[in-house]
Design an enzyme around this catalytic site. Sequence first.
Site, PDB file in Angstrom:
ATOM      1  N   ASN A   1       3.005  -0.065   4.699  1.00 23.56           N
ATOM      2  CA  ASN A   1       1.714  -0.622   5.084  1.00 23.56           C
ATOM      3  C   ASN A   1       1.280  -1.608   4.008  1.00 23.56           C
ATOM      4  O   ASN A   1       1.506  -1.382   2.821  1.00 23.56           O
ATOM      5  CB  ASN A   1       0.672   0.486   5.233  1.00 23.56           C
ATOM      6  CG  ASN A   1      -0.697  -0.041   5.611  1.00 23.56           C
ATOM      7  OD1 ASN A   1      -1.513  -0.357   4.747  1.00 23.56           O
ATOM      8  ND2 ASN A   1      -0.964  -0.140   6.892  1.00 23.56           N
TER       9      ASN A   1
ATOM     10  N   SER B   1      -1.733   7.318   7.319  1.00 20.24           N
ATOM     11  CA  SER B   1      -1.341   6.031   7.882  1.00 20.24           C
ATOM     12  C   SER B   1       0.001   6.166   8.603  1.00 20.24           C
ATOM     13  O   SER B   1       0.998   6.542   7.989  1.00 20.24           O
ATOM     14  CB  SER B   1      -1.240   4.991   6.757  1.00 20.24           C
ATOM     15  OG  SER B   1      -0.824   3.744   7.264  1.00 20.24           O
TER      16      SER B   1
ATOM     17  N   ASN C   1       0.818  -1.202   0.000  1.00 20.68           N
ATOM     18  CA  ASN C   1       0.000   0.000   0.000  1.00 20.68           C
ATOM     19  C   ASN C   1       0.862   1.267   0.000  1.00 20.68           C
ATOM     20  O   ASN C   1       1.315   1.716  -1.029  1.00 20.68           O
ATOM     21  CB  ASN C   1      -0.947  -0.054   1.213  1.00 20.68           C
ATOM     22  CG  ASN C   1      -1.885   1.125   1.297  1.00 20.68           C
ATOM     23  OD1 ASN C   1      -2.114   1.814   0.312  1.00 20.68           O
ATOM     24  ND2 ASN C   1      -2.420   1.369   2.473  1.00 20.68           N
ATOM     25  N   CYS C   2       1.140   1.851   1.159  1.00 22.43           N
ATOM     26  CA  CYS C   2       1.868   3.116   1.254  1.00 22.43           C
ATOM     27  C   CYS C   2       3.168   2.911   2.023  1.00 22.43           C
ATOM     28  O   CYS C   2       3.360   1.876   2.672  1.00 22.43           O
ATOM     29  CB  CYS C   2       1.010   4.175   1.927  1.00 22.43           C
ATOM     30  SG  CYS C   2       0.269   3.655   3.497  1.00 22.43           S
TER      31      CYS C   2
ATOM     32  N   CYS D   1      -1.210   9.791   3.194  1.00 18.83           N
ATOM     33  CA  CYS D   1      -2.339  10.555   3.727  1.00 18.83           C
ATOM     34  C   CYS D   1      -2.356  10.618   5.243  1.00 18.83           C
ATOM     35  O   CYS D   1      -2.142  11.651   5.845  1.00 18.83           O
ATOM     36  CB  CYS D   1      -3.635   9.957   3.196  1.00 18.83           C
ATOM     37  SG  CYS D   1      -5.116  10.664   3.895  1.00 18.83           S
TER      38      CYS D   1
ATOM     39  N   GLY E   1      -8.048  13.722   2.981  1.00 15.25           N
ATOM     40  CA  GLY E   1      -6.699  13.925   3.492  1.00 15.25           C
ATOM     41  C   GLY E   1      -5.904  14.808   2.559  1.00 15.25           C
ATOM     42  O   GLY E   1      -5.330  15.808   2.970  1.00 15.25           O
TER      43      GLY E   1
ATOM     44  N   TYR F   1      -7.046   1.895  12.153  1.00 19.58           N
ATOM     45  CA  TYR F   1      -6.852   2.968  11.178  1.00 19.58           C
ATOM     46  C   TYR F   1      -8.154   3.733  11.014  1.00 19.58           C
ATOM     47  O   TYR F   1      -9.177   3.163  10.627  1.00 19.58           O
ATOM     48  CB  TYR F   1      -6.441   2.300   9.865  1.00 19.58           C
ATOM     49  CG  TYR F   1      -5.945   3.172   8.744  1.00 19.58           C
ATOM     50  CD1 TYR F   1      -5.501   4.462   8.945  1.00 19.58           C
ATOM     51  CD2 TYR F   1      -5.906   2.663   7.447  1.00 19.58           C
ATOM     52  CE1 TYR F   1      -5.019   5.215   7.902  1.00 19.58           C
ATOM     53  CE2 TYR F   1      -5.428   3.407   6.388  1.00 19.58           C
ATOM     54  CZ  TYR F   1      -4.986   4.687   6.618  1.00 19.58           C
ATOM     55  OH  TYR F   1      -4.508   5.434   5.573  1.00 19.58           O
TER      56      TYR F   1
ATOM     57  N   GLU G   1     -12.917   8.108   1.386  1.00 19.62           N
ATOM     58  CA  GLU G   1     -13.199   8.412   0.000  1.00 19.62           C
ATOM     59  C   GLU G   1     -14.678   8.157  -0.295  1.00 19.62           C
ATOM     60  O   GLU G   1     -15.557   8.649   0.388  1.00 19.62           O
ATOM     61  CB  GLU G   1     -12.265   7.610  -0.918  1.00 19.62           C
ATOM     62  CG  GLU G   1     -10.793   7.929  -0.698  1.00 19.62           C
ATOM     63  CD  GLU G   1      -9.873   7.191  -1.635  1.00 19.62           C
ATOM     64  OE1 GLU G   1     -10.250   6.124  -2.134  1.00 19.62           O
ATOM     65  OE2 GLU G   1      -8.763   7.691  -1.874  1.00 19.62           O
TER      66      GLU G   1
ATOM     67  N   MET H   1       2.518   7.975   6.291  1.00 28.44           N
ATOM     68  CA  MET H   1       2.830   7.428   4.968  1.00 28.44           C
ATOM     69  C   MET H   1       1.772   7.903   3.983  1.00 28.44           C
ATOM     70  O   MET H   1       0.713   7.291   3.847  1.00 28.44           O
ATOM     71  CB  MET H   1       2.856   5.899   5.018  1.00 28.44           C
ATOM     72  CG  MET H   1       3.941   5.325   5.897  1.00 28.44           C
ATOM     73  SD  MET H   1       3.882   3.516   5.972  1.00 28.44           S
ATOM     74  CE  MET H   1       2.473   3.262   7.061  1.00 28.44           C
TER      75      MET H   1
END
Length: 748
Positions: free
Chosen positions: A429, A410, A196-197, A408, A704, A565, A570, A406
């Site tokens: 992540n 996280s 992910n990020c 936005c 974010g 989290y 969105e 990371m």
Amino acid sequence: MSITEVDRTSVGQATDSGETLRVVKRDGRTLRFDERRIGVALAKAFAAVHGELTSAHEQAVDALVARIGAELDSRFHGEVKIYEIQSVVEHELLEAGEYDVARAYIDYRVDRDFSRSKAMDLNHSISRLMSKDSAVVHENANKDAEVYNTQRDLTAGMVGKAVGLRMLPAHVANAHQKGDLHYHDLDYHPYAPMTNCCLIDFKSMLSTGFRIGNAQVQPPRSIQTATAQISQIIANVSSSQYGGCTVNRIDELLAPYADLNYAKHIADAQEWIDDAGRRADYAREKTSKDIYDAMQSLEYEINTLFTSNGQTPFTSVGFGLGTGWYEREIQRAILEIRIRGLGRERRTAIFPKLLFTLREGVNLSAGDPNYDIKTLALECATKRMYPDVLSYDKIVELTGSFKAPMGCRSFLQGWEDADGQDVVEGRMNLGVVTLNLPRIALEADGDLDTFWHLLDERLDTMHDAVLYRVERCKEAVPGNAPILYIHGAFGKRLAPAEDVDTLFRDGRATVSLGYIGLYEVATAFFGGEWESDPEAKELTLRVLRTLRDRAAAWKAESGYHVSVYSTPSESLTDRFCRLDKERFGSVPDITDKDYYTNSFHYDVRKNPTPFEKLDFEAEYAQYTSGGFIHYCEYPVLQQNPKALEAVWDYAYTRVGYLGTNTPIDRCFECGYAGDFEPTARGFACPACGNADPGSCDVVKRTCGYLGNPQQRPMVHGRHQEISARVKHLPGDVRVPPALVDRMTDPQR
């Protein structure tokens, strides 16, 4: 009102009759039987045929439930399959002469079966794209669906979703399709074992070199080259994962490269300038210009980058802690460039997201060495909405060590390597699964015992979904994403045959248990005005403690750090609410709004002061340290940045991460600056009516990050929220008139 099928997920109490039956679901799970669900399904079937139910209809439903329960008790012992329950229901409806109700019940069940099948049908998925279904082509505010490479990515994404649903454990796929949970980024994962990020390990990559494609890139010898390499790394990393990336502490990262520029200028000056003091002044002036040019180039390069999936990389830049001359110049350049704006029209840059760190003794108070930089950051936030601010001490308290998020929101948790050193960069992540909390509250129908039971059962499915993300990521090989695994973005550089799991396990990576709709949960039990009720707030805190405790248990069991989290929802604010409105109808203060409140945020329709909002939300982040952000919304603040500083200072000891929402829209036709009016097709200047994207700059915070809804149409949910409540973005607060007066008073 739609009909609820019998096999809606999770059950409450077992039937009162005889031995407790276990229901075998389509996806293989076994749950306790609850005959009340049959009653709900029948009531909605009757309502679909007859409209509002009369007492006679209700009596007929009760009689049918009793007969169905008795039939099941007589025929089944221990376990009963869901289709067997449905067969008994249909038979009893026909025996009772309720032919139209039976047809409505059967039609709804068949429609649900078709929906499940179509979600996994590639032909159906592609046809949605070809017909320009708005939910598909406008899924992302930073993707232009008219561009060829975006269209190609959307096509691949539809295939990825269809295949991904087939790959997921059956009960997880079923829960995702029904809206019990949301398996994020299904267009990428699990079709591919992507992560992910991340916080990219820029320090290692720049200092030792790296490889992109066929080029071996050597360490930079100037700040200009260093920032150029950073943008190249960002583009390649963003094409190898699906989430955001962050340049952590960029001022401190780039200071050594600025020093190389200074040394070069000193060497040049020695040939022409005899006086040592003048040589130093010359070198400092030239280096300052180099720093400004390098940071300006980075801003433009990030905003003009397109990754392989057709979007601008979700990028964040953290800074603010360095107190040396180079670090201060870098910080100042970042802010001045953002204030200046992009291009001839000085538009607001959407990326990178700026994250300015506040710290006592560094920049928080007048007299601190970097207080002047804080003042510049305040000016920037009033004009460009960024930077968001990180409270150094609070981040350490919440996450165990300091780091920027990371992308936005996280956050990694503190983690030490074998040498006992805290490691931040090069970690990542592995993905997010979000739980639909309001649905559980609606299913509980006012019974808290049932709510906790349902939450417990739903978390069992979340466990399987979250840890499936880990298992799929572990199937990657370093060659799948060389920039990540082999060339240093993830820190340790693996050999082609090494196991990528060495970078994930033992808490080095995180995987996220997300949630949405805490406000609506309390509303279901205490009404929509619950914020000042200690009992209601304790319920919401207990929910988050439950999630935190479950995540900790999963970590202990699996060896992977599961973090709670506060989800970047969105379009999920729309999707979950839409599905629940179809099922439960228009429920006051819950589904009637047509959106769910994200995270732990205060109800966006109410009017607390920023200080009241921060006090209310301050208790929550300790249970959701894997991802969080707080917002406050203000009137135009450009004439009074001290008002914003008052909120920043108040937040410092209360929250770790704070965003500023303030009107910054501009019309290039008439010169208006402020808040554009929402329209059915976008936004328009309130002074002259201009709605042409080419002659105005409309910037809103969508998730974010900032977004330009005038340039990029958004999915229904996000566009709806911004259009209908332009000053009430999810989690934000409308400043009451009295406070507006105080904030805009230049004497204060």
